[in-house]
Design a protein around this motif. Sequence first.
Motif, PDB file in Angstrom:
ATOM      1  N   PRO A 177     -31.841 101.093  89.623  1.00  0.00           N
ATOM      2  CA  PRO A 177     -30.185 101.067  89.240  1.00  0.00           C
ATOM      3  C   PRO A 177     -29.788 102.499  89.889  1.00  0.00           C
ATOM      4  O   PRO A 177     -28.529 102.472  90.182  1.00  0.00           O
ATOM      5  CB  PRO A 177     -30.026 101.014  87.798  1.00  0.00           C
ATOM      6  CG  PRO A 177     -31.460 100.232  87.275  1.00  0.00           C
ATOM      7  CD  PRO A 177     -32.360 100.627  88.277  1.00  0.00           C
ATOM      8  N   HIS A 178     -30.813 103.436  89.989  1.00  0.00           N
ATOM      9  CA  HIS A 178     -30.167 104.838  90.393  1.00  0.00           C
ATOM     10  C   HIS A 178     -30.568 105.134  91.939  1.00  0.00           C
ATOM     11  O   HIS A 178     -30.428 106.114  92.272  1.00  0.00           O
ATOM     12  CB  HIS A 178     -30.783 105.991  89.273  1.00  0.00           C
ATOM     13  CG  HIS A 178     -30.619 105.574  88.019  1.00  0.00           C
ATOM     14  ND1 HIS A 178     -29.259 105.137  87.408  1.00  0.00           N
ATOM     15  CD2 HIS A 178     -31.277 105.549  86.750  1.00  0.00           C
ATOM     16  CE1 HIS A 178     -29.434 105.068  86.060  1.00  0.00           C
ATOM     17  NE2 HIS A 178     -30.611 105.089  85.722  1.00  0.00           N
ATOM     18  N   SER A 185     -31.192 107.185  99.011  1.00  0.00           N
ATOM     19  CA  SER A 185     -30.661 108.278  98.180  1.00  0.00           C
ATOM     20  C   SER A 185     -30.941 107.848  96.633  1.00  0.00           C
ATOM     21  O   SER A 185     -30.719 106.816  95.992  1.00  0.00           O
ATOM     22  CB  SER A 185     -29.435 108.599  98.153  1.00  0.00           C
ATOM     23  OG  SER A 185     -28.430 107.696  97.897  1.00  0.00           O
ATOM     24  N   HIS A 206     -29.860 104.212  95.868  1.00  0.00           N
ATOM     25  CA  HIS A 206     -28.770 103.465  96.661  1.00  0.00           C
ATOM     26  C   HIS A 206     -29.123 103.650  97.829  1.00  0.00           C
ATOM     27  O   HIS A 206     -29.118 105.016  98.495  1.00  0.00           O
ATOM     28  CB  HIS A 206     -27.560 104.000  96.220  1.00  0.00           C
ATOM     29  CG  HIS A 206     -27.096 104.134  94.801  1.00  0.00           C
ATOM     30  ND1 HIS A 206     -26.897 103.016  93.957  1.00  0.00           N
ATOM     31  CD2 HIS A 206     -27.033 104.794  93.732  1.00  0.00           C
ATOM     32  CE1 HIS A 206     -26.460 103.400  92.753  1.00  0.00           C
ATOM     33  NE2 HIS A 206     -26.889 104.468  92.677  1.00  0.00           N
ATOM     34  N   GLY A 207     -29.809 102.761  98.629  1.00  0.00           N
ATOM     35  CA  GLY A 207     -30.325 103.128  99.953  1.00  0.00           C
ATOM     36  C   GLY A 207     -31.452 104.132  99.849  1.00  0.00           C
ATOM     37  O   GLY A 207     -32.473 103.685  98.962  1.00  0.00           O
ATOM     38  N   ASP A 215     -29.596 109.041  92.613  1.00  0.00           N
ATOM     39  CA  ASP A 215     -28.805 109.605  91.607  1.00  0.00           C
ATOM     40  C   ASP A 215     -29.744 110.528  90.574  1.00  0.00           C
ATOM     41  O   ASP A 215     -30.081 109.884  89.641  1.00  0.00           O
ATOM     42  CB  ASP A 215     -27.746 108.554  90.996  1.00  0.00           C
ATOM     43  CG  ASP A 215     -26.802 109.296  90.264  1.00  0.00           C
ATOM     44  OD1 ASP A 215     -27.115 110.499  89.643  1.00  0.00           O
ATOM     45  OD2 ASP A 215     -25.779 108.815  89.986  1.00  0.00           O
TER      46      ASP A 215
END
Length: 234
Positions: A106-107, A112, A109-110, A114
């Motif tokens: 969930p952390h 990258s 994104h593509g 978080d």
Amino acid sequence: MATRWHAVTDAAAQVQALATSIASTLTHVIEDQGSACLAVSGGRSPIALFAALRVLPLRWADVSITLVDERAVPPDHADSNARLVREHLLQDAAAAARFFPLVLPPHVHGGSVDVDACVATANAPFQQPDVVILGMGDDGHTASLFPDAPELRDGVDRTKPPGYLPVRPGTAPHRRISLNLSALCAARRLFLSIAGPVKRAVFDTAAQDVAQPALPVSYVIHQREVPLDVYWTA
């Protein structure tokens, strides 16, 4: 508690001695409290140790494995410590262990990650490792507590509760997630694996006088709460 120094004749003997000692410690912790949490470091150096450790006969179903530190990369990235653990440690008998990575889907994104969200998740609640396997760089960093990282002061601040923090190394690639010094000092036992004359010299310098930010491993060496076993081979 004094640092215990183990000079081993060659790399293969060092790996076997370290794996045996780690397994023995995990067994004692499991017998004492029913389960154990092991935090491992990444990079290429631990691969031989993982291969030796994963076949040893201990109660792996009662072992939780997590990471000392992680790079802010997706779980399938070549530099992912979680990928290293899955491929080289969570095999054979150790496949029965439970693994808690630091970078979760969930952390991501593509391409990258978080980092702040990963740290928040890892700290809510924080699972304190019982046994910690550390490495050390030629610059004196351990975990991802780098001498040139702006977050180093927070990372070695003993007033901070045990947990993870985000780290941005000055020269090493990728942002990082790392255990802080409070977490390292709350473990029941620390292991440090190093090899070669250069790292021996770095360790000897860090062991002198008092802890210093220029060599973050010195904070681990000079702490007195938890036994530190150093396994070194030339």
